[in-house]
Design an enzyme around this catalytic site. Structure first.
Site, mmCIF file in Angstrom:
data_model
loop_
_atom_site.group_PDB
_atom_site.id
_atom_site.type_symbol
_atom_site.label_atom_id
_atom_site.label_comp_id
_atom_site.label_asym_id
_atom_site.label_seq_id
_atom_site.Cartn_x
_atom_site.Cartn_y
_atom_site.Cartn_z
ATOM 1 N N LYS A 152 0.842 -1.200 0.000
ATOM 2 C CA LYS A 152 0.000 0.000 0.000
ATOM 3 C C LYS A 152 0.870 1.241 0.000
ATOM 4 O O LYS A 152 1.962 1.249 0.588
ATOM 5 C CB LYS A 152 -0.917 0.027 1.241
ATOM 6 C CG LYS A 152 -1.779 1.297 1.336
ATOM 7 C CD LYS A 152 -2.602 1.368 2.607
ATOM 8 C CE LYS A 152 -3.360 2.697 2.672
ATOM 9 N NZ LYS A 152 -4.185 2.840 3.882
ATOM 10 N N GLU A 202 -9.381 12.540 12.045
ATOM 11 C CA GLU A 202 -8.685 11.354 12.554
ATOM 12 C C GLU A 202 -7.803 11.630 13.771
ATOM 13 O O GLU A 202 -6.790 12.338 13.678
ATOM 14 C CB GLU A 202 -7.821 10.741 11.449
ATOM 15 C CG GLU A 202 -7.171 9.433 11.855
ATOM 16 C CD GLU A 202 -6.569 8.684 10.694
ATOM 17 O OE1 GLU A 202 -6.067 7.567 10.913
ATOM 18 O OE2 GLU A 202 -6.593 9.204 9.559
ATOM 19 N N GLU A 246 -8.049 -2.150 3.169
ATOM 20 C CA GLU A 246 -7.238 -0.962 3.463
ATOM 21 C C GLU A 246 -7.337 -0.593 4.939
ATOM 22 O O GLU A 246 -6.342 -0.275 5.589
ATOM 23 C CB GLU A 246 -7.702 0.208 2.590
ATOM 24 C CG GLU A 246 -6.926 1.491 2.806
ATOM 25 C CD GLU A 246 -7.453 2.646 1.975
ATOM 26 O OE1 GLU A 246 -7.141 3.813 2.318
ATOM 27 O OE2 GLU A 246 -8.176 2.398 0.987
ATOM 28 N N GLU A 382 -11.489 10.494 -5.262
ATOM 29 C CA GLU A 382 -11.466 10.556 -3.804
ATOM 30 C C GLU A 382 -10.719 11.792 -3.320
ATOM 31 O O GLU A 382 -11.175 12.473 -2.397
ATOM 32 C CB GLU A 382 -10.821 9.299 -3.229
ATOM 33 C CG GLU A 382 -10.776 9.297 -1.700
ATOM 34 C CD GLU A 382 -10.247 8.005 -1.120
ATOM 35 O OE1 GLU A 382 -9.564 8.062 -0.074
ATOM 36 O OE2 GLU A 382 -10.525 6.940 -1.695
#
Length: 398
Positions: A152, A202, A246, A382
């Site tokens: 990733k 976050e 993910e 995105e």
């Protein structure tokens, strides 16, 4: 020890409207504003800078706060940001004074609308890299992942906004805070003449006494103004194999990083959803009890940073791919921003949904997690959706 270190630094405010009063009192340059779902802080001035030297950053922060408290400062804190790159300079200081208030989400005045910043008639917008070049970088990363080089990488792009006048940062901050009052809103200096401003969803990690909380996100979908479509997108995200994978990569990395610090660590088996005004995110709330209550919030945050949610896996390979693929320096973007007190308590959030302001310019950042099943079109879309948080705050469009 300077005389400023001997002055009180903590003033609690608990009256109705106290949180929005701190928001309205923010001033760029000398002010540092951080709001979370648990508290609102406004730091003013600088009593002491965290030194830039070869000693571990966590040690320097602890030493500074101990020195301030020994000098008579009441409840001193360190506030500011730490960059993405491990060798880049931080922007951490102990403010001369700090005011605290309850969270913005509990302040009834936060529901009042904030006006668009005055004085800005038009923005010139430049995309760096262009969407086509960003898509090529995603495609190249996918090919390398399918060949087994890594699993990733998070690739970002920027928008460079220029206006005829200097932007109204307090108005932008107010709009960001009122748009998502349950999130993490911040505005802190990030270097000479620069301000880091944003609204992150976050939490990297928070510590209070012997307890820690982390809230890794990974896997996203844009919101819709149509209620039925918005619900459909949320439900699809919860069942998306790509996004669940993910997210699992991020949660596993958080578990691995925090477990050595904990007597027990609670990690839910399946993610839930959190929403911002622009995005849906897969979310897992991790809690734990520290084996050593002397471990500080910044030590925990440093053990986590950078998570796969902003970098990739393996970390060293992902960093190299990012350096090869992104035609800009991230600076504070995807670093961490927050605060810590002299007892080691604090909150550190992932520096996303943000911009860096300098003069008449704003640089906005947005990234997407790229895995082997990613497509250039989806990841470009995105990042475009993630730009909406800040574009709405400044009255610009892409």
């Amino acid at each position: 020890m300077s005389a400023s270190l001997r002055e009180p630094t903590a003033t609690p405010l608990a009256s109705p409207g106290a949180a929005t009063a701190l928001l309205d009192a923010y001033s760029p340059g000398t002010g540092r504003f951080i709001a979370s779902p648990h508290r609102t802080l406004l730091g003013s001035g600088t009593a002491a800078d965290v030194p830039h030297d070869t000693r571990p950053l966590t040690w320097r922060v602890r030493a500074l706060l101990d020195a301030r408290r020994q000098a008579g400062a009441l409840a001193p804190v360190v506030m500011g940001s730490v960059p993405f790159a491990p060798d880049a300079p931080h922007s951490l200081v102990s403010p001369h004074s700090v005011q605290w208030a309850p969270p913005l989400r509990e302040d009834p005045l936060i529901a009042l609308p904030a006006p668009l910043p005055e004085g800005v008639t038009a923005w010139q917008v430049r995309e760096v890299p262009a969407p086509e070049r960003y898509g090529q970088a995603v495609a190249e990363a996918v090919m390398r992942m399918r060949s087994g080089e890594f699993t990733k990488v998070v690739l970002a792009r920027t928008l460079e906004l220029t206006s005829p006048d200097e932007p109204d940062l307090p108005a932008m901050l107010s709009r960001l805070a009122r748009r998502d009052p349950v999130g993490y809103t911040f505005a802190v200096p990030s270097g000479p003449g620069r301000t880091l401003i944003g609204a992150s969803p976050e939490l990297l990690v928070a510590r209070k006494g012997g307890r820690l909380t982390a809230n890794p996100l990974g896997g996203s979908a844009p919101r819709s103004t149509d209620l039925a479509e918005d619900v459909r997108r949320a439900a699809a995200l919860l069942e998306s194999p790509k996004d669940l994978h993910e997210h699992a990569v991020v949660v596993d990395a958080v578990r691995e990083a925090l477990a050595p610090f904990c007597i027990c660590l609670e990690v839910p088996e399946r993610p839930t959803l959190v929403r911002t005004a622009a995005m849906w995110h897969l979310s897992t709330t991790v809690t734990g009890e520290l084996a050593d209550p002397g471990v500080t919030s910044l030590e925990l945050a440093s053990a986590l940073h950078p998570t796969p949610a902003v970098c990739g896996t393996p970390t060293d390979v992902a960093r190299a791919v990012i350096a090869e693929s992104e035609p800009f320096e991230r600076g504070p973007y995807t670093g961490m921003v927050g605060w810590q007190d002299a007892d080691g308590d604090g909150e550190w959030v992932v520096t996303i949904r943000c911009a860096e302001a300098e003069g008449r310019s704003l640089r906005l950042f947005a990234g997407a997690g790229v895995v082997a099943v990613s497509t250039p079109e989806a990841e470009t879309a995105e990042t475009g959706a993630k730009f909406r948080t800040f574009l709405d705050a400044v009255g610009a469009s892409l």
